[in-house]
Write an enzyme that holds these catalytic residues in place. Sequence first.
Site, PDB file in Angstrom:
ATOM      1  N   CYS A 333       3.398   0.894  -4.305  1.00  0.00           N
ATOM      2  CA  CYS A 333       2.896  -0.236  -5.085  1.00  0.00           C
ATOM      3  C   CYS A 333       2.805   0.039  -6.593  1.00  0.00           C
ATOM      4  O   CYS A 333       2.981  -0.864  -7.408  1.00  0.00           O
ATOM      5  CB  CYS A 333       1.542  -0.695  -4.553  1.00  0.00           C
ATOM      6  SG  CYS A 333       0.408   0.617  -4.139  1.00  0.00           S
ATOM      7  N   ARG A 362       2.992  11.546   3.273  1.00  0.00           N
ATOM      8  CA  ARG A 362       1.565  11.517   3.596  1.00  0.00           C
ATOM      9  C   ARG A 362       1.201  12.785   4.352  1.00  0.00           C
ATOM     10  O   ARG A 362       1.949  13.223   5.232  1.00  0.00           O
ATOM     11  CB  ARG A 362       1.202  10.277   4.429  1.00  0.00           C
ATOM     12  CG  ARG A 362       1.405   8.985   3.656  1.00  0.00           C
ATOM     13  CD  ARG A 362       1.002   7.757   4.419  1.00  0.00           C
ATOM     14  NE  ARG A 362       1.346   6.548   3.681  1.00  0.00           N
ATOM     15  CZ  ARG A 362       1.223   5.321   4.144  1.00  0.00           C
ATOM     16  NH1 ARG A 362       0.751   5.121   5.373  1.00  0.00           N
ATOM     17  NH2 ARG A 362       1.566   4.275   3.411  1.00  0.00           N
ATOM     18  N   GLN A 380       9.577   3.428   3.844  1.00  0.00           N
ATOM     19  CA  GLN A 380       8.969   2.134   4.156  1.00  0.00           C
ATOM     20  C   GLN A 380       9.814   0.998   3.600  1.00  0.00           C
ATOM     21  O   GLN A 380      10.342   1.104   2.483  1.00  0.00           O
ATOM     22  CB  GLN A 380       7.575   2.034   3.538  1.00  0.00           C
ATOM     23  CG  GLN A 380       6.481   2.731   4.306  1.00  0.00           C
ATOM     24  CD  GLN A 380       5.126   2.419   3.711  1.00  0.00           C
ATOM     25  OE1 GLN A 380       4.915   2.555   2.515  1.00  0.00           O
ATOM     26  NE2 GLN A 380       4.195   2.000   4.541  1.00  0.00           N
ATOM     27  N   ASP A 382       9.106  -1.562   1.954  1.00  0.00           N
ATOM     28  CA  ASP A 382       7.908  -1.982   1.238  1.00  0.00           C
ATOM     29  C   ASP A 382       8.232  -3.097   0.243  1.00  0.00           C
ATOM     30  O   ASP A 382       9.248  -3.031  -0.459  1.00  0.00           O
ATOM     31  CB  ASP A 382       7.352  -0.775   0.479  1.00  0.00           C
ATOM     32  CG  ASP A 382       5.843  -0.796   0.369  1.00  0.00           C
ATOM     33  OD1 ASP A 382       5.243  -1.790   0.801  1.00  0.00           O
ATOM     34  OD2 ASP A 382       5.285   0.175  -0.142  1.00  0.00           O
ATOM     35  N   HIS A 384       6.218  -5.976  -2.623  1.00  0.00           N
ATOM     36  CA  HIS A 384       5.006  -6.482  -3.272  1.00  0.00           C
ATOM     37  C   HIS A 384       5.330  -7.824  -3.900  1.00  0.00           C
ATOM     38  O   HIS A 384       6.300  -7.959  -4.652  1.00  0.00           O
ATOM     39  CB  HIS A 384       4.496  -5.480  -4.305  1.00  0.00           C
ATOM     40  CG  HIS A 384       4.015  -4.211  -3.668  1.00  0.00           C
ATOM     41  ND1 HIS A 384       4.852  -3.147  -3.421  1.00  0.00           N
ATOM     42  CD2 HIS A 384       2.798  -3.867  -3.171  1.00  0.00           C
ATOM     43  CE1 HIS A 384       4.170  -2.194  -2.811  1.00  0.00           C
ATOM     44  NE2 HIS A 384       2.928  -2.602  -2.645  1.00  0.00           N
ATOM     45  N   LYS A 463      -5.987  -7.332   5.664  1.00  0.00           N
ATOM     46  CA  LYS A 463      -4.572  -7.389   6.021  1.00  0.00           C
ATOM     47  C   LYS A 463      -4.364  -8.106   7.350  1.00  0.00           C
ATOM     48  O   LYS A 463      -5.269  -8.198   8.179  1.00  0.00           O
ATOM     49  CB  LYS A 463      -3.978  -5.979   6.096  1.00  0.00           C
ATOM     50  CG  LYS A 463      -4.664  -5.069   7.111  1.00  0.00           C
ATOM     51  CD  LYS A 463      -4.019  -3.685   7.159  1.00  0.00           C
ATOM     52  CE  LYS A 463      -4.727  -2.790   8.169  1.00  0.00           C
ATOM     53  NZ  LYS A 463      -4.016  -1.538   8.429  1.00  0.00           N
ATOM     54  N   HIS A 509       0.830  -6.928  -0.516  1.00  0.00           N
ATOM     55  CA  HIS A 509       1.585  -5.756  -0.082  1.00  0.00           C
ATOM     56  C   HIS A 509       2.092  -6.094   1.320  1.00  0.00           C
ATOM     57  O   HIS A 509       1.323  -6.576   2.148  1.00  0.00           O
ATOM     58  CB  HIS A 509       0.698  -4.518   0.031  1.00  0.00           C
ATOM     59  CG  HIS A 509      -0.169  -4.224  -1.145  1.00  0.00           C
ATOM     60  ND1 HIS A 509      -0.017  -3.081  -1.908  1.00  0.00           N
ATOM     61  CD2 HIS A 509      -1.221  -4.880  -1.682  1.00  0.00           C
ATOM     62  CE1 HIS A 509      -0.952  -3.058  -2.858  1.00  0.00           C
ATOM     63  NE2 HIS A 509      -1.693  -4.144  -2.731  1.00  0.00           N
TER      64      HIS A 509
END
Length: 649
Positions: A333, A362, A380, A382, A384, A463, A509
Amino acid sequence: MQNDGAGVPVEATAGAACAEVLKGALSGKQFKKTVACKCGDRLLDLTARVPDDCTELAPVLLDSEEGLDILRHSAAHIMATAVKRLFPDVKVTIGPAIEHGFYYDFDTPRPFTPEDLDAIEAEMRKVVAEDLPFSCQIASKDDAKTMFAAMNETYKLELMDSIGADEFSIYRNGDFMDLCRGPHLPRTGMLKAFKLTSVAGAYWRGDEHGPRLQRIYGAAFGEEKELKAYLDRIEEAKRRDHRVLGKQLDLFSFHEDAGAGMVIWHPKGALVRTILEDFERKEHLKRGYHIVQGPILLKRDLWETSGHYDNYRENMYFTEVDGQAYGVKPMNCLSHMLIYKSRLRSYRDLPLRMFELGVVHRHEKSGVLHGLLRVRQFTQDDAHLLCRPDQLQAEILGVVKFVQDVMDLFGFEYEIELSTRPEKSIGSDEDWERATSALRQALDTLDRPYEINEGDGAFYGPKIDIKLKDALDRRWQCATIQCDFTLPERFDLSYIDEHGEKKRPVMLHRVVLGAIERFIGVLIEHYAGAFPVWLAPVQARVLTVTDAHNEFAEDVVRTLSNHGLRVEADLRNEKLGFKVREAQMEKIPYMLVVGDKEVEARGVNVRLRGGENLGFMTLEDAAALVVKACQEPFERGGMRYFFATPCPV
């Protein structure tokens, strides 16, 4: 069939024995299935007395969710009883009920063996046959500590100190006693259908620096047929284990030399993920997303600004470059917010949708790493989305529709959860309420049920979690949509509205597949390694009967490759039956056999990986067959197809 809760309440008099109250009000058959009772929301043992403030009792039946939970918790105690009988020097820790069963952690001088598990299960059956009563006593903290100290149960002493209560409930069955809130079955004989399934290592309180324990898992159900069905699913899950199939299909591997939790992708596995990633890029572009990319390392200052350093750093890796501290990104992000801030934004620029197949790291504990499903480096899908508040509902619903299309493509059923504010979080109460309301309102417009998952949101916002169900009815967390008013505030993101005033955007997100590695692991197990044709790394293999057919086999490969198909030839001097069996083991969708007749007629004999023989086809018909198989899932998912040729090389 399970019920969700307790039976119909009956009148009760304070001080009366709970069992007697229910026995007098229920039929013999109902009472036989009763394992505990409820006064309002309070669960009580049948051996308890009706509380002073209680006027009604409801039976908790064995086939209810709460009843099964009690059964499984009692099974954990029965297992601990058996372990202590067989291994008196073992120390007990905790033993909760879990989905489908139970576990108990033990501190033991040596690991338990499969033979130990057999002996423990046999001893459990003896404890059940003895039909021992579960009894409860309330003891002061001092008295309870004295009892457990006399047995050298040091973990129980530590638990009592950490809980900090003045008194504790202690449950006994036979010679075994345990610190426990209860309730439990009235007697051990009510446990009929159970099986010990595995043993694994565990850490005390999940701390990898703490004592190493042995965790024994078991399954328990109300009836033998339910247990058998579950055990059959477990065996099927073993057959579908992505770690075994990944090696068999030559997709990926792990190497200690490279580091735990780091995937090494082999050619076929890398091709599968490339096809998935290409699919995602094209589908995102089609939906108005911009493809972006950010660095893996960012200065620690940014992670402090975002709140990750204070709230997530135990899951991050850090390094130093030229005396400056950097964090290895666990999420994508921050770069996306810097892209947004790179120039002045107008209300006409919004929504801005940024998509990145971002590699993140991670720090997962070694004990939880599990093949592709739990790794330390992953990619990911991912994105935004930054939008005006009045655009928020449409953007949330757009993401949900995107996820629905993808779930339909792969044939997954799914469930939806709304996860709310966790204990550890950032942002104001007002922002959390606005974000939660936005997600709830979007879900309320859908014609689908959803569950509330209290306290399981991200630290920066609530979420929506979408959990897919695979072929074995297992739930997997993949897609998520997080609503965030906080990070735009922390990074001072703004846009100029139609009146020339500076306003704050809202950020979503979201991921669709989630971690690519994890999703591929789920796909392998869902399809048992037999990928749909459009995703299979090799879609067809040409098998020659003798070396005399090799030249034509190469012509077949060229012809089908020109249709955008992924085809290879097996020209080895091996028997045809051997080649067929090997192709089936590799889960290749189509086997195209070439012998004298096929060469003469300029065609192939088509066999499927499931064993069906479709017979002779011309090369054009065989190519059309495979192309159609590629297209069908996209038509079912409402996507048509995303490649100029539907099956890219």
